[in-house]
Design an enzyme around this catalytic site. Structure first.
Site, PDB file in Angstrom:
ATOM      1  N   ASP A   1     -14.233 -16.594 -20.784  1.00 14.34           N
ATOM      2  CA  ASP A   1     -13.905 -17.928 -21.275  1.00 14.34           C
ATOM      3  C   ASP A   1     -12.383 -18.047 -21.398  1.00 14.34           C
ATOM      4  O   ASP A   1     -11.742 -17.234 -22.067  1.00 14.34           O
ATOM      5  CB  ASP A   1     -14.565 -18.145 -22.645  1.00 14.34           C
ATOM      6  CG  ASP A   1     -14.648 -19.611 -23.030  1.00 14.34           C
ATOM      7  OD1 ASP A   1     -14.108 -20.453 -22.289  1.00 14.34           O
ATOM      8  OD2 ASP A   1     -15.253 -19.904 -24.074  1.00 14.34           O
TER       9      ASP A   1
ATOM     10  N   ASP B   1     -13.950 -23.697 -17.195  1.00 19.00           N
ATOM     11  CA  ASP B   1     -13.216 -22.578 -17.775  1.00 19.00           C
ATOM     12  C   ASP B   1     -14.077 -21.443 -18.310  1.00 19.00           C
ATOM     13  O   ASP B   1     -13.560 -20.562 -18.991  1.00 19.00           O
ATOM     14  CB  ASP B   1     -12.320 -23.082 -18.898  1.00 19.00           C
ATOM     15  CG  ASP B   1     -13.105 -23.747 -20.012  1.00 19.00           C
ATOM     16  OD1 ASP B   1     -14.208 -24.225 -19.753  1.00 19.00           O
ATOM     17  OD2 ASP B   1     -12.600 -23.796 -21.150  1.00 19.00           O
ATOM     18  N   GLU B   2     -15.354 -21.433 -18.014  1.00 12.08           N
ATOM     19  CA  GLU B   2     -16.172 -20.314 -18.489  1.00 12.08           C
ATOM     20  C   GLU B   2     -17.300 -20.021 -17.510  1.00 12.08           C
ATOM     21  O   GLU B   2     -17.797 -20.909 -16.815  1.00 12.08           O
ATOM     22  CB  GLU B   2     -16.735 -20.568 -19.891  1.00 12.08           C
ATOM     23  CG  GLU B   2     -17.729 -21.697 -19.983  1.00 12.08           C
ATOM     24  CD  GLU B   2     -18.423 -21.746 -21.339  1.00 12.08           C
ATOM     25  OE1 GLU B   2     -18.717 -20.673 -21.906  1.00 12.08           O
ATOM     26  OE2 GLU B   2     -18.678 -22.858 -21.822  1.00 12.08           O
TER      27      GLU B   2
END
Length: 461
Positions: free
Chosen positions: A4, A99-100
């Site tokens: 993350d 983003d993860e």
């Protein structure tokens, strides 16, 4: 493995606008519906966080707050570069948002905690060196543990939960830490004295079904017991993004329906922003007390991720409960998703054609409380507040903070402020370091809108 990126939206703004490094940055919309999409750690110190109304966050941070509109195209390109690096270390990854992602490195099968930590540090250092951003990583025997671990490793850390201590680790955590327990379910459990994941795990199957429903309850019960055999698999792009809530008491008036629509529109928009696309079609779903479902849809002239425009369309399709009967579920969905967002004037969006109406029975409907989701709060909603990309010379005369611009002499920059016939621009990109600021007349012919991607200043492959 769950990776993350730390405060991704705000960190990308700091990366491409170096003057902002260490400043309290708030990414989101500054309008009446503006909500924080991302907050830098300097802003979080003041109590600001994602999903908070922007006016509240600005009040907490004070005059030093830097409020910027989201730049989805920039976040997407940075994300692609980051996860291309991750794919070099792991063959299959399951993206959750910009983003993860989850990964299941084959080389770590049967490995110890130290080996897993070394693996994570290698991936994190490559991201830091080649992109310039920090990532946090969590490891566990399943997705649930890995995701919790990465959250607890933030910022810029690694946490490895070995199988021998997973249950003790998991059962001591607050029940809201369980992936899938939202505000509604969390409050319901708290009223019953169920405070920890261990408390939830100790319930019988009959008790869990009565509290969380026969569909969601058993799955959450297994997670609370540390049983998580969900595989890591590549995910296809969603064709529709939606959010819906079933209410404990039927809605019987427009006064109660309006905020319910706003809530669903906002929740769905948070997921739309995390997905990184714009939507052309808005769908309103209303389930009546007799279990029949009414759906209405309206297609806009252009794709958008602007929350004001999307919520206004959803509100325009509302049906009066006094006319159609009590309503127990409200949902808003966005479809016609596209990677390229085509901005239009709000008036044009708001005057889209008449909605299409449909009615059918409630068979095949999903969800219970509407809060069983795995969204990270860092993927919060925002109204964009400005358009992206290059525009005409006439349109570029209307400057707003955060616009990317180009000056014939000074090159690429971004608007720090505008008004009273002048505009102040900070000239800098990812590669320049903090740059100088200059003030110009708003109609300066040497100043024009620029492509936000130029702020990355990355060599083309």
């Amino acid at each position: 493995m769950h990776l993350d990126m730390d405060a991704f939206f705000a960190s990308v703004e700091e990366l491409t606008r170096p003057t902002l490094h260490g400043r309290p940055v708030l990414v989101g919309g500054a309008g009446g519906r503006g909500v924080v999409a991302g907050a830098s750690y300097a802003a979080r110190v003041h109590g600001a966080f994602s999903a908070m109304p922007m006016h509240q966050a600005r009040r907490l941070v004070g005059a030093q707050a830097v409020v910027l509109p989201p730049r989805g195209s920039v976040y997407r390109v940075v994300s692609e570069r980051i996860f291309a690096l991750v794919r070099e270390a792991v063959g299959v990854i399951e993206m959750l948002s910009f983003d993860e992602a989850f990964a299941e490195p084959e080389s770590l099968a049967g490995a110890g905690a130290d080996t897993a930590r070394e693996f994570a540090e290698d991936v994190r250092s490559r991201i830091r060196d080649e992109v310039g951003l920090a990532a946090s990583v969590g490891f566990g025997s399943g997705k649930q543990i890995a995701k919790i671990a990465s959250g607890m490793a933030k910022p810029d850390g690694v946490m490895v939960i070995s199988p021998s201590r997973e249950l003790a680790f998991l059962h001591a955590l607050p029940v809201r830490k369980l992936w899938g327990i939202g505000p509604v379910s969390g409050d319901r459990l708290a009223r019953l004295g169920i405070d920890t994941i261990g408390d939830l795990a100790a319930l019988s199957e009959l008790e869990i079904a009565s509290v969380l429903g026969a569909t969601s309850g058993p799955a959450l019960h297994r997670l609370a017991q540390g049983i998580d055999d969900r595989p890591v698999a590549e995910r296809a792009a969603a064709k529709q993004i939606s959010a819906e809530t079933t209410f404990p008491h039927d809605i019987v008036s427009m006064g109660a329906l309006r905020p319910a629509i706003d809530r669903s529109a906002t929740d769905a928009h948070r997921r739309l922003l995390a997905d990184g696309r714009g939507a052309r079609t808005v769908v309103l779903k209303l389930r009546r007390a007799d279990m029949s479902i009414l759906t209405r849809s309206s297609t806009l002239s252009a794709a958008t991720s602007d929350i004001d425009a999307l919520a206004a369309v959803a509100q325009r399709m509302a049906l009066d409960p006094e006319a159609v009967g009590p309503i127990r579920l409200v949902g808003v969905g966005y479809s016609g998703l596209t990677d390229v967002e085509q901005y239009a004037l709000f008036d044009e969006l708001a005057t889209a054609g008449a909605p299409v109406v449909a009615a059918h029975d409630g068979s095949g409907d999903i969800d219970g409380s509407g809060d069983i989701d795995g969204d990270d709060p860092d993927r919060a909603i925002a109204d964009t507040g400005s358009a992206e990309g290059t525009g005409s010379a006439a349109a570029s005369r209307e400057w707003s903070t955060g616009h990317d611009v180009r000056h014939r002499r000074y090159g690429h920059g971004w608007v720090q402020g505008a008004g009273h016939g002048v505009v102040t621009v900070r000239f800098e990109t990812r590669s320049t370091g903090p740059g100088p600021a200059h003030t110009f007349a708003a109609d300066d012919p040497d100043l024009d809108r620029a492509d936000p991607l130029d702020s990355l200043d990355w060599p083309q492959p």
